[in-house]
Design an enzyme around this catalytic site. Structure first.
Site, mmCIF file in Angstrom:
data_model
loop_
_atom_site.group_PDB
_atom_site.id
_atom_site.type_symbol
_atom_site.label_atom_id
_atom_site.label_comp_id
_atom_site.label_asym_id
_atom_site.label_seq_id
_atom_site.Cartn_x
_atom_site.Cartn_y
_atom_site.Cartn_z
ATOM 1 N N TYR A 117 0.867 -1.184 0.000
ATOM 2 C CA TYR A 117 0.000 0.000 0.000
ATOM 3 C C TYR A 117 0.905 1.236 0.000
ATOM 4 O O TYR A 117 0.830 2.093 0.879
ATOM 5 C CB TYR A 117 -0.968 -0.003 1.191
ATOM 6 C CG TYR A 117 -2.257 0.709 0.836
ATOM 7 C CD1 TYR A 117 -3.190 0.097 0.006
ATOM 8 C CD2 TYR A 117 -2.523 1.997 1.278
ATOM 9 C CE1 TYR A 117 -4.350 0.746 -0.366
ATOM 10 C CE2 TYR A 117 -3.686 2.659 0.900
ATOM 11 C CZ TYR A 117 -4.593 2.017 0.094
ATOM 12 O OH TYR A 117 -5.741 2.666 -0.275
ATOM 13 N N LEU A 118 1.736 1.276 -1.007
ATOM 14 C CA LEU A 118 2.855 2.222 -1.027
ATOM 15 C C LEU A 118 2.397 3.666 -1.195
ATOM 16 O O LEU A 118 1.490 3.957 -1.964
ATOM 17 C CB LEU A 118 3.817 1.844 -2.161
ATOM 18 C CG LEU A 118 4.342 0.405 -2.084
ATOM 19 C CD1 LEU A 118 5.263 0.114 -3.271
ATOM 20 C CD2 LEU A 118 5.052 0.136 -0.769
ATOM 21 N N GLY A 128 6.008 8.212 1.136
ATOM 22 C CA GLY A 128 7.048 7.917 2.138
ATOM 23 C C GLY A 128 7.872 6.701 1.708
ATOM 24 O O GLY A 128 9.105 6.713 1.777
ATOM 25 N N HIS A 129 7.183 5.637 1.246
ATOM 26 C CA HIS A 129 7.908 4.460 0.763
ATOM 27 C C HIS A 129 8.755 4.820 -0.461
ATOM 28 O O HIS A 129 9.892 4.378 -0.599
ATOM 29 C CB HIS A 129 6.925 3.363 0.325
ATOM 30 C CG HIS A 129 6.090 2.791 1.422
ATOM 31 N ND1 HIS A 129 4.734 3.017 1.514
ATOM 32 C CD2 HIS A 129 6.420 1.989 2.465
ATOM 33 C CE1 HIS A 129 4.268 2.371 2.566
ATOM 34 N NE2 HIS A 129 5.260 1.748 3.159
ATOM 35 N N LEU A 170 2.945 10.612 6.549
ATOM 36 C CA LEU A 170 2.363 9.630 5.635
ATOM 37 C C LEU A 170 2.399 8.248 6.283
ATOM 38 O O LEU A 170 3.389 7.864 6.895
ATOM 39 C CB LEU A 170 3.144 9.594 4.320
ATOM 40 C CG LEU A 170 3.102 10.845 3.456
ATOM 41 C CD1 LEU A 170 3.686 10.568 2.087
ATOM 42 C CD2 LEU A 170 1.680 11.361 3.302
#
Ligand code: PAF
Length: 281
Positions: free
Chosen positions: A32-33, A36-37, A184
């Site tokens: 569930y990117l 932030g990822h 986030l």
């Protein structure tokens, strides 16, 4: 972009990269990117030749089965954004691949896993350390990147890497925020619009705490004022406000004389959010 579903597939791809002398930076995620990822992925691409990302919603770090069930997932979207970011390979294992029948080994940082957030979420950091150790053994990267928002998690992983002599470098990356200051998190999607607005109190109270540190406040004052700010938000249920030594997370009192970490966890409409700040007096 290579999609590997089993440890054997991932290992064989890594072997092929190694034969070409390429270095690897690894970003473990639960999917569930969000931006932030992707910041971790971009940073990873700056430090190594190739980036590998894992997407695995790790059951052993969830205490509440409902939290695991409702954890947001969107693999189609995740694969599209990772491909667009030029990621070399995505590791998408099933739970049986990571915890095969008969598994019995766990990894636990005895002190760090059981204090603070670990006291509220019993077993959470044991689950995190165990899965991250397994993922490190499968991917064997030179670098692994984690967000600083999960501050205690980052310290648990650094400690585990030191204690187990795992030959890689951990890189912590600053928290990415919405323009209004909300950190986030994949959980934000579960917030109602009212709870999302209420959750801004986390960043507001951390900014206030930072200002208090700069003015020479004591730890007790910081805890009291942050607690009062969150208590004044009717939609927030405060779980914890912790002020500790940075990195070691050991208790501090009075006027701090070195870097400290301020960590908050609170629920908004049943959604548990965490946020943190490091501050130096
Ligand atoms: O931070 C996360 O998303 C998870 O805790 C991690 C590090 C991927 C382990 O499951």
């Amino acid at each position: 972009m290579e999609t590997c579903k089993t440890p054997a597939e991932l290992r064989s791809h890594v072997k092929w990269l190694r034969k070409q002398g390429l270095s690897i930076a690894f970003v473990p995620t639960m999917g569930y990117l969000h931006a932030g990822h992707m910041e971790l992925v971009h940073r990873a691409a700056q430090v190594a030749d190739r980036v590998i990302v894992s997407i695995f919603v790790n059951p052993t770090q969830f205490g509440d089965p409902r939290d695991l069930e409702t954890y947001p997932r969107d693999v189609v979207h995740d694969l599209a954004v990772l491909k667009a970011a030029d990621v070399e390979a995505v590791f998408l294992p099933a739970a049986e691949d990571i915890y095969p029948e008969g598994s019995e080994t766990i990894v636990e940082t005895m002190r760090l896993a059981t204090i603070l957030h670990g006291e509220v979420r019993e077993g959470h950091f044991r689950g995190v350390a165990t899965v991250v150790a397994k993922l490190f053994n499968i991917v064997q990267p030179e670098y692994a990147l984690f967000g600083e928002k999960d501050y205690q998690q980052l310290q648990v992983i650094r400690q585990m890497v030191r204690d187990l002599h795992i030959p890689l470098e951990i890189i912590g990356c600053p928290t990415v925020r919405e323009p209004d200051g909300l950190a986030l998190s994949s959980r934000n999607v579960r917030l109602s619009p009212e709870d999302r607005t209420a959750a801004l109190v986390l960043n507001r109270s951390l900014c206030h705490a930072e200002a208090l540190v700069a003015r020479g406040a004591t730890v007790e004052q910081i805890v009291a004022e942050v607690t009062a700010m969150i208590a004044a938000e009717p939609r927030a249920t405060l779980r914890a406000v912790d002020v500790t030594e940075a990195v070691t997370l050991r208790p501090v009192s009075g006027k701090p004389n070195g870097p400290i970490a301020i960590m908050i966890s609170a629920e908004f409409g049943g959604v548990l959010l965490i946020d943190q700040r490091e501050a130096t007096p």
